[in-house]
Design a protein around this motif. Sequence first.
Motif, mmCIF file in Angstrom:
data_model
loop_
_atom_site.group_PDB
_atom_site.id
_atom_site.type_symbol
_atom_site.label_atom_id
_atom_site.label_comp_id
_atom_site.label_asym_id
_atom_site.label_seq_id
_atom_site.Cartn_x
_atom_site.Cartn_y
_atom_site.Cartn_z
ATOM 1 N N ARG A 1 15.707 18.721 -57.750
ATOM 2 C CA ARG A 1 14.290 18.708 -57.002
ATOM 3 C C ARG A 1 14.087 17.959 -55.589
ATOM 4 O O ARG A 1 13.226 18.102 -54.574
ATOM 5 C CB ARG A 1 13.771 17.981 -58.380
ATOM 6 C CG ARG A 1 13.653 18.691 -59.142
ATOM 7 C CD ARG A 1 12.604 18.339 -60.498
ATOM 8 N NE ARG A 1 12.880 17.120 -60.915
ATOM 9 C CZ ARG A 1 13.083 17.197 -61.897
ATOM 10 N NH1 ARG A 1 14.002 18.301 -62.875
ATOM 11 N NH2 ARG A 1 14.229 16.026 -62.911
ATOM 12 N N VAL A 2 15.183 16.448 -55.602
ATOM 13 C CA VAL A 2 15.168 16.113 -54.264
ATOM 14 C C VAL A 2 15.199 16.665 -53.562
ATOM 15 O O VAL A 2 14.812 16.320 -52.365
ATOM 16 C CB VAL A 2 15.727 14.643 -54.185
ATOM 17 C CG1 VAL A 2 15.835 13.949 -53.484
ATOM 18 C CG2 VAL A 2 15.071 13.750 -55.739
ATOM 19 N N TYR B 1 9.581 18.452 -47.461
ATOM 20 C CA TYR B 1 8.942 17.026 -45.488
ATOM 21 C C TYR B 1 10.306 17.027 -44.739
ATOM 22 O O TYR B 1 10.007 16.123 -43.933
ATOM 23 C CB TYR B 1 9.447 15.663 -46.719
ATOM 24 C CG TYR B 1 7.897 15.224 -47.229
ATOM 25 C CD1 TYR B 1 7.102 14.507 -47.111
ATOM 26 C CD2 TYR B 1 8.274 15.807 -48.924
ATOM 27 C CE1 TYR B 1 5.723 14.241 -48.096
ATOM 28 C CE2 TYR B 1 7.007 16.049 -50.048
ATOM 29 C CZ TYR B 1 5.721 14.441 -48.893
ATOM 30 O OH TYR B 1 4.882 14.831 -49.762
ATOM 31 N N ASP C 1 11.266 10.624 -55.645
ATOM 32 C CA ASP C 1 9.942 11.853 -55.726
ATOM 33 C C ASP C 1 8.809 11.820 -54.690
ATOM 34 O O ASP C 1 9.623 11.462 -54.035
ATOM 35 C CB ASP C 1 9.089 10.918 -57.078
ATOM 36 C CG ASP C 1 8.344 9.628 -56.859
ATOM 37 O OD1 ASP C 1 8.433 8.924 -55.589
ATOM 38 O OD2 ASP C 1 8.204 8.804 -57.660
ATOM 39 N N GLU C 2 8.061 13.009 -55.132
ATOM 40 C CA GLU C 2 7.681 13.165 -53.826
ATOM 41 C C GLU C 2 6.771 11.394 -52.851
ATOM 42 O O GLU C 2 6.525 11.210 -52.148
ATOM 43 C CB GLU C 2 6.085 13.796 -54.643
ATOM 44 C CG GLU C 2 5.753 14.646 -53.038
ATOM 45 C CD GLU C 2 4.934 15.726 -53.164
ATOM 46 O OE1 GLU C 2 4.301 16.592 -52.120
ATOM 47 O OE2 GLU C 2 5.079 16.781 -54.773
ATOM 48 N N ARG D 1 15.142 20.142 -52.754
ATOM 49 C CA ARG D 1 14.077 20.626 -52.451
ATOM 50 C C ARG D 1 13.151 19.997 -51.392
ATOM 51 O O ARG D 1 12.234 20.442 -50.730
ATOM 52 C CB ARG D 1 12.916 21.480 -53.619
ATOM 53 C CG ARG D 1 14.738 22.499 -53.738
ATOM 54 C CD ARG D 1 13.649 23.573 -54.703
ATOM 55 N NE ARG D 1 14.962 24.268 -55.383
ATOM 56 C CZ ARG D 1 15.656 24.266 -56.640
ATOM 57 N NH1 ARG D 1 15.580 23.406 -57.420
ATOM 58 N NH2 ARG D 1 16.495 24.814 -56.917
ATOM 59 N N LEU D 2 12.264 18.443 -52.275
ATOM 60 C CA LEU D 2 11.342 18.002 -51.121
ATOM 61 C C LEU D 2 11.845 17.358 -49.708
ATOM 62 O O LEU D 2 11.271 16.797 -49.269
ATOM 63 C CB LEU D 2 11.363 16.144 -52.413
ATOM 64 C CG LEU D 2 10.636 16.697 -53.429
ATOM 65 C CD1 LEU D 2 10.313 14.700 -54.220
ATOM 66 C CD2 LEU D 2 9.486 16.746 -53.001
#
Length: 369
Positions: A127-128, A135, A86-87, A130-131
Amino acid sequence: MLAELTYSCPLQCPYCSNPLQLGKRTQELSTDDWLRVLGEARALGAAQLGLSGGEPLLRRDLEVIVAEARRLGYYTNLLTSGMGMDEARIAALRDAGLDHIQISFQADAAELNNRLAGSDSFRHKQRVARLVKAYDYPMVLNVVMHRHNLDRTREILDMAAALEADYLELANTQYYGWALLNRDYLLPTREQLEDAEALVQDYRRRLGERMKIYFVVPDYFENRPKPCMDGWGRVFLGIAPDGSALPCHAAASLPGLELPNVREHGIDWIWHESPAFNRFRGEDWMQAPCADCEERAGCFGGCHCQAWLLSGDACAADPVCSRSPAHEVVVQAVQRAAASRVEPHPLMRNTRNSAQLQNRTGDLQKETG
């Protein structure tokens, strides 16, 4: 060096690289063990460090390991399914000094991805991904290819482009362990491979440097084997979760090969002196046709684990080689895949169903003699 931090994983992929018989999690190396091993391998000259599993994010000490690797001067690459990210976690890994993240997908669409992974994971993987981009990591996607997703190569390429991937690795299944048990389910046809490779070439021309695309062809469709890890005990060192040192990813499958353990020996001794790492160095182990082959310095006889699995002799020529006496085993497997129109046996998952595992293993042994 590849550090396999754990065999635990939330997915159940049919081509899983985990051993068929998993060790207990209580046997995993401690944090202190891993930090010591990192130091010893760096002193020996290791510069690139892969952090894998199983799913390495399940190790709560992952950030500690990454931070020590950064202090020692490694370039670090996290090989992950994304499950457990997660973020907050990605920010902590960035602060620890992680250099690189590779995320695996099973397919471009949720239904197929989740069926292959045995888990409702597709949306989370997106989602990961895109994270990773947010980052400022290199965006690296990996998709293991086989009969059930090769026909969606175009869609997979489009997905990677939409996620702004910098690198895409389409790694056709290599048939060891769970993948070998599921070979009749996974092995594609030659036509599927040729069509997929043509699409890859087209996208390379169209995308240029925007996305580097790697297409790894499975051995079964070649006439010569790939050099095993660029030669046994030459450039690769793997450490399994229980501390076993591996000259190649699948070395634990070889009977009679006593793998040294980092709990008992230092990395320097393991690399230079251990019988396991010296077992297939050089050419003294070779027998016909490898011993007299003019190509032996390029392929090193191919893969010893594949030779054992398909011929019963780890010193034999890799059966994917057309010169191997056991090559017909590979030819027949490819022919069965081309003729098959139905799933030939229940899909084997990375579970502890030992009775099912023993039955399928026995079937394979009959096929290979």
